[in-house]
Design an enzyme around this catalytic site. Sequence first.
Site, short mmCIF file in Angstrom:
data_model
loop_
_atom_site.label_atom_id
_atom_site.label_comp_id
_atom_site.label_asym_id
_atom_site.label_seq_id
_atom_site.Cartn_x
_atom_site.Cartn_y
_atom_site.Cartn_z
N ARG A 75 0.85 -1.20 0.00
CA ARG A 75 0.00 0.00 0.00
C ARG A 75 0.89 1.25 0.00
O ARG A 75 1.75 1.39 0.86
CB ARG A 75 -0.90 -0.01 1.24
CG ARG A 75 -1.70 1.25 1.40
CD ARG A 75 -2.63 1.25 2.62
NE ARG A 75 -3.23 2.57 2.68
CZ ARG A 75 -3.26 3.36 3.73
NH1 ARG A 75 -2.76 2.96 4.89
NH2 ARG A 75 -3.79 4.55 3.64
N HIS A 118 -2.88 11.09 0.88
CA HIS A 118 -2.28 10.88 2.20
C HIS A 118 -1.56 12.18 2.58
O HIS A 118 -0.35 12.21 2.80
CB HIS A 118 -1.34 9.67 2.15
CG HIS A 118 -0.99 9.10 3.50
ND1 HIS A 118 -1.17 7.77 3.82
CD2 HIS A 118 -0.46 9.65 4.61
CE1 HIS A 118 -0.75 7.54 5.06
NE2 HIS A 118 -0.31 8.68 5.56
N GLU A 163 -7.15 8.58 6.66
CA GLU A 163 -7.33 9.25 7.95
C GLU A 163 -7.80 10.70 7.82
O GLU A 163 -7.05 11.64 8.15
CB GLU A 163 -6.02 9.20 8.75
CG GLU A 163 -5.50 7.80 8.99
CD GLU A 163 -4.22 7.76 9.83
OE1 GLU A 163 -3.65 8.82 10.13
OE2 GLU A 163 -3.82 6.66 10.22
N ASN A 293 -7.12 2.09 10.30
CA ASN A 293 -5.77 2.17 10.85
C ASN A 293 -5.90 2.13 12.36
O ASN A 293 -6.61 2.96 12.95
CB ASN A 293 -5.09 3.47 10.43
CG ASN A 293 -4.83 3.52 8.94
OD1 ASN A 293 -5.01 2.52 8.24
ND2 ASN A 293 -4.40 4.67 8.45
N TYR A 295 -3.80 1.89 16.06
CA TYR A 295 -2.52 1.97 16.79
C TYR A 295 -2.67 1.78 18.30
O TYR A 295 -1.84 1.16 18.93
CB TYR A 295 -1.83 3.32 16.51
CG TYR A 295 -1.29 3.38 15.10
CD1 TYR A 295 -0.02 2.91 14.80
CD2 TYR A 295 -2.08 3.86 14.05
CE1 TYR A 295 0.47 2.93 13.51
CE2 TYR A 295 -1.59 3.88 12.75
CZ TYR A 295 -0.32 3.41 12.49
OH TYR A 295 0.16 3.41 11.20
N GLU A 351 -3.41 -0.06 8.31
CA GLU A 351 -2.17 0.31 9.03
C GLU A 351 -2.26 -0.23 10.45
O GLU A 351 -3.31 -0.15 11.09
CB GLU A 351 -1.99 1.83 9.16
CG GLU A 351 -1.56 2.54 7.92
CD GLU A 351 -1.39 4.04 8.12
OE1 GLU A 351 -1.11 4.49 9.26
OE2 GLU A 351 -1.56 4.77 7.13
#
Length: 444
Positions: A75, A118, A163, A293, A295, A351
């Site tokens: 990606r 992005h 995002e 994504n 985290y 991600e």
Amino acid sequence: MNRFSMDFIFGTATSSYQIEGAYQEDGRTMSIWDEFSRTPGKVFNMDNGDVACDHYHLYEKDIEVLKTLGVDSYRFSIAWPRIFPEQGKYNQDGMDFYKKLIKRLIENGIKPAVTLYHWDLPMWAHEQGGWTNRESVNWFLEYAEKCYEELDEQVDMWITHNEPWCAGFLGYHLGIHAPGHTNMEEALKAVHHILLSHGEAVDLLKGKFKSSTPIGITLNLSPMYPASSSVNDQLAANNADGYTNRWFLDSVLKGSYPVDMMNLFSKYVHSYDFIQEGDLEKISIDCDFFGINFYNRSLIEFHAASDFLFRNAYSDYPKTGMGWDIAPEEFKDLIRRLRKEYTKLPIYITENGAAFDDHVADDHRVHDVERQDYVEKHIRAVAQLNEEGMEIAGYYLWSLLDNFEWAFGYDKRFGITYVDFETQERILKDSGHRYAEIIRNRSI
Ligand code: IFM
């Protein structure tokens, strides 16, 4: 032992500004990040992406790393200022870089997963208000159309935006990302136009192009937990969830902005008339998958003095080098919530990864034990979720390379490949070797 099916996609992810460098080559013009990183006080050490990982010149070497890893897919994102360096002026030289990259990926059996945006908005667009200007939707569509025209036949999956919370709220409300503004009304407009451009770009691909290439959007989601059972902390956690998650989930997947948040934000907004009739239908257009994504989780407490009555509370969880809570169990809860409340679409983890302080050891390897542990825990969580029937279709590790970590410059390393930014040497870290083993065995 947890197993993955043969059609599960393992990948790694990067983005254009973070790795490419070559900021003035083949006609590329400045983006908001080139400008922001030159503004004193905005980026650690005044680092910038002028050279970054020099991926623009070293992409073949980086594809060799992808081959060593054995990933199914890679990606990456396209730099808009390479494709339209000026308003309305298409640049074939810029596009040719991505054609070469994609060709080489396919020759090596790696599926290209391409993100259109992005965060490297061209400066010419920013100078006309950037995402706060509704015209940005048309500028984005012109750019998307060229990308589809030139690349759709080879691309395996399209991601319109990465995002939008970061591009919108971090960039226009919190001022931590480019363009560094601190105005909530601007932020809401920016987010609205980003989301609208997502809907229009999906429509363009499926309508005019009649393409069957899967297309979707990627949201960064972080579950919010109240620091105590007090009513105030619960309210604060609900607001944090609304600001970070629901504003995006509800609009993209349900076609409405959450009413409680509209009320809360209204103190900072003159009027919501930038939301026009039909916009939310467009924003919630049917997609083929949903990208997440993930985290960390956050612990939240009430804070009367902050805009939306919440702030991060002390948490005793183990942390990554970013100070983020490591929370694979909460990751599983997040996915269960999405399945229950929001979507049946195939989910891709587009991600997941962690920054830690890395050092090249005497044996010329990088023994990043903590990252390896983080990655294993989250991949195991994905496997377990699939055993529960949560239908996660793929996992992209962030990131293939150490790279320009936005406001943190080169201070934070997220790569499973170490990059020496002086020599541009790449060293696959222990976490990278372990990821290759997981992919080879399709089990953990
Ligand atoms: O580096 C970023 C990436 O650009 C977007 N998602 C989060 C990563 C780590 O902060």
